[in-house]
Write an enzyme that holds these catalytic residues in place. Structure first.
Site, PDB file in Angstrom:
ATOM      1  N   SER A  44      -1.087   2.907  -3.799  1.00  0.00           N
ATOM      2  CA  SER A  44       0.198   2.376  -3.343  1.00  0.00           C
ATOM      3  C   SER A  44       1.335   2.602  -4.324  1.00  0.00           C
ATOM      4  CB  SER A  44       0.072   0.874  -3.046  1.00  0.00           C
ATOM      5  OG  SER A  44      -0.405   0.173  -4.182  1.00  0.00           O
ATOM      6  N   ASP A 336       6.864  -6.995  -5.685  1.00  0.00           N
ATOM      7  CA  ASP A 336       6.024  -7.925  -4.932  1.00  0.00           C
ATOM      8  C   ASP A 336       4.845  -8.342  -5.809  1.00  0.00           C
ATOM      9  OD1 ASP A 336       4.235  -5.789  -4.892  1.00  0.00           O
ATOM     10  OD2 ASP A 336       4.527  -5.329  -2.779  1.00  0.00           O
ATOM     11  N   HIS A 339       3.343  -4.713  -7.170  1.00  0.00           N
ATOM     12  CA  HIS A 339       4.037  -3.452  -7.420  1.00  0.00           C
ATOM     13  C   HIS A 339       5.347  -3.625  -8.174  1.00  0.00           C
ATOM     14  CE1 HIS A 339       1.586  -2.960  -3.702  1.00  0.00           C
ATOM     15  NE2 HIS A 339       1.189  -1.890  -4.375  1.00  0.00           N
TER      16      HIS A 339
END
Length: 372
Positions: A44, A336, A339
């Site tokens: 991600s 978040d 990340h």
């Protein structure tokens, strides 16, 4: 990550996202004249929309994600704007990361699009094929990402011929950011390897990593820009359940992963002719920010900018679930619960591109691109 109440919104926005990705693709390849083609792999930290096409809970194609992206568009990046893959591409003069392989495949882009670079990264993915599947559902694990590149490589050979295709691929930059999910899965006992000790598990992960990188070499890759694992024990998803404190065993695991990866790359460099690498020490880069955040324009290195609960680390960044959103996003390290913000990603990319040996060895990404 995505609540059930997001279903109707995503049904409406999905086609708009695809259309916008197609439009944005027109701007991807206008880097510096000598900018290398970028083939991007990982999780991600690098995903720019792959998981939009998957039956996965690791999704970011909904607000507040993308609030600082073009037209405040949530494209599937786990970021308020550009992610680390984008920011590295921008260092080379591009406007953003090349598009996801699944966008190119499903929309039958021209062969020219492949020559401009491809992003294969998938949120939740890992080095082991089973990583992420229990926690997130469908992900494109690293082995499959390599297989996807092999299909692109085959098309290149058909059109350019073996010699020109080999030369083209050898001059490209192969960027990889992966491994965090393998460590998280082991810590959660989700890895399927709970019978292995930590050292044995790390050896398994590294042996598998070695085989994937070697496969890319066999497909013609010669220049590898690798990101190691950041101090994952300090992300809000972890610290919010530990009184706001970092979890040392997770961080120790990340340090061990870096050392093992460095040994792996040195081994490959010794074994394989023309193998060049640059290894970014994400752990040291991040701990440097944690020690002196104000030096880098950061004010909050503990809380997530977007999320819910203590430190905004108890839930994902989902507007429809009334997530909190900070107003000073450039001052936060974390976007978040897992990340970095766009600002933090830019700091990382700048360091990888031109940093010294305390952060990236044996050469930085700019030097790697110029290597022969």
């Amino acid at each position: 990550m995505q609540g059930t109440e997001m279903a109707s919104f995503n049904a409406l926005v999905f086609f708009f996202v695809l259309f916008s990705l197609a439009m944005l693709n027109m701007h991807v390849a206008h880097g510096a004249k000598d900018a290398p083609t970028l083939f991007i792999f990982g999780d991600s930290t690098f995903d720019v929309g792959t998981n939009n096409f998957l039956r996965s809970k690791a999704q970011a194609n909904f607000p507040y994600n993308g609030i600082d992206f073009y037209q405040s568009l949530p494209t599937g990046r786990f970021s308020n704007g550009f992610n680390t893959a984008d920011q590295i591409a921008r260092q080379f003069g591009y406007q953003q990361s090349p598009p996801p392989f699944l966008v190119l495949e499903k929309n039958q882009y021209s062969f020219k699009s492949f020559l401009q670079g491809v992003n294969f990264a998938s949120g939740g993915a890992g080095i082991l094929r089973e990583t992420g599947s229990l926690q997130w559902g469908e992900v494109v694990f690293l082995e499959k990402q390599v297989e996807q590149f092999a299909s692109v490589r085959g098309i290149m050979t058909e059109i350019l011929g073996p010699g020109k295709a080999a030369t083209f691929v050898s001059q490209a930059l192969f960027l990889i950011s992966v491994g965090s999910n393998d460590l998280f899965d082991y810590a959660r006992n989700d890895s399927g390897a709970i019978h292995l000790g930590a050292e044995e598990y790390l050896s398994l992960v590294q042996f598998t990593y070695y085989s994937h990188i070697r496969k890319l070499y066999e497909l013609g890759a010669r220049k590898f820009g690798i990101l190691s694992i950041a101090p994952i024990g300090c992300c809000p998803a972890v610290t919010s359940g530990n009184g706001g404190n970092c979890v040392k065993p997770l961080n120790d695991f990340a340090v061990a992963f870096y050392s093992a990866t460095l040994g792996l790359l040195r081994k490959l460099s010794y074994e394989l002719e023309g193998f060049h690498y640059s290894l970014g020490n994400s752990f040291v880069m991040t701990t440097t920010l944690l020690r002196s955040p104000s030096t880098f324009g950061l004010n909050d290195t503990k809380s997530a900018c977007c999320g819910s609960g203590y430190l905004n680390g108890r839930g994902g960044c989902i507007k429809a679930q009334n997530a909190n959103l900070c107003g000073n996003r450039k001052e936060f390290l974390f976007w978040d619960w897992f990340h970095p913000t766009e600002a933090a990603s830019e700091l990382a990319a700048t360091t990888l591109f031109g940093g010294g040996n305390e952060f990236v060895i044996p050469i930085n990404f700019q030097q790697l691109a110029d290597s022969y």
